[in-house]
Scaffold this active site. Structure first.
Site: not given
Ligand code: FE
Ligand code: ZN
Length: 263
Positions: A61, A63, A65-66, A120, A137, A175
């Site tokens: 996805h 985001h 942090d990905h 998400h 996530d 995570h």
């Molecule tokens: Fe994440």
């Molecule tokens: Zn995420």
């Protein structure tokens, strides 16, 4: 599609940021695929230390942090096939994929099916194959992602789709949230012996500085409250929380998810 990994493969969660994992799956000859490289440095260090060469990237996805590590990573290792969701918010996808399609990784001799798991985010996908699930996530050990772009109904259905995968499937989430998830799980499902046992085991792993993932679909079905919305214990907890009798599993899910947000 084979249900397990061929001989000689290694699977490592590479820690990134505070609590992210970039999954790195590598064949015996050193060809590797990485999932959700939110930052480049830890993955590049891992590839160097293990003598691996990155052959492909999977994205679950959009985001940061990905996907945040993609530009630096491509600078470092050159252009690669990047398989990910159809989403204009991810600029660098070379192979956009949708639910039901397959991702071929010829360098590793592997193939994964794409599962759409909105909730998400609205375009979140998961990759399943060879006994592995890369679920970003969406599903976590003992928990699930927050619903940023989806409804409780969508997220619940996405999680149920993952829960129906073979029991031995290894759940590779993005995570290390396990201990805080299991604290909530134990509060809402306090008489579940499998859960209490797993909570103690996960606590010991973290005390020893070890990771708690991957888990398995079987363990998640037995312990993850968000997959257990028809279990009487969870129906009771969710109903007590909202002060009325809930009968629809989606309402139970929604009540648990909202509760977890403030737990
Ligand atoms: Fe994440
Ligand atoms: Zn995420």
């Amino acid at each position: 599609m084979s249900t397990s990994l061929p001989h000689g493969f290694t699977l490592d969660p590479v820690p990134a940021f505070k609590d992210n994992y970039i999954w790195c799956l590598a064949a015996q000859d050193g060809a590797a695929v990485a999932v959700d490289p939110g930052e480049a440095e830890p993955l590049v260090a891992h590839l160097r230390a293990r003598g691996l060469r990155l052959a492909a990237i999977l994205i679950t996805h959009h985001h940061a942090d990905h996907i945040g590590g993609l530009p630096r990573l491509l600078e470092e290792v050159g252009d690669l096939p990047i398989h990910g969701p159809v989403d204009e918010r991810i600029g660098s996808i070379t192979h956009p994929v949708q639910g039901g399609q397959r991702v071929h990784l010829p360098a590793l001799g592997l193939e994964f099916e794409v599962i759409e798991v909105p909730g998400h985010t609205r375009t979140h996908i998961a990759f399943h194959g060879h006994g592995l699930l890369f679920c970003g996530d969406t599903l976590f050990a003992g928990g699930c992602g927050r619903m940023f772009e989806g409804t409780a109904g969508q997220m619940h259905e996405s999680l149920q789709r993952l829960a129906r995968l073979p029991a031995e499937t290894r759940v590779c989430c993005a995570h290390e949230y396990t201990l805080s998830n299991l604290r909530f799980a134990a509060a809402v499902d306090p008489a579940n012996p499998s859960l209490l046992q797993w909570q103690a085991a996960a606590g010991r792993l973290r005390d020893e500085g070890k990771v708690t993932v991957p888990t398995t679909v079987a363990l998640e079905r037995a312990t993850n409250p968000f997959l257990r919305c028809t279990e009487p214990a969870l129906v009771d907890s969710a109903s007590a929380r909202v002060g009325r009798r809930l009968t629809d599993p989606v309402d139970v899910f929604a009540a648990l998810r909202e509760w977890k947000n403030v737990f």
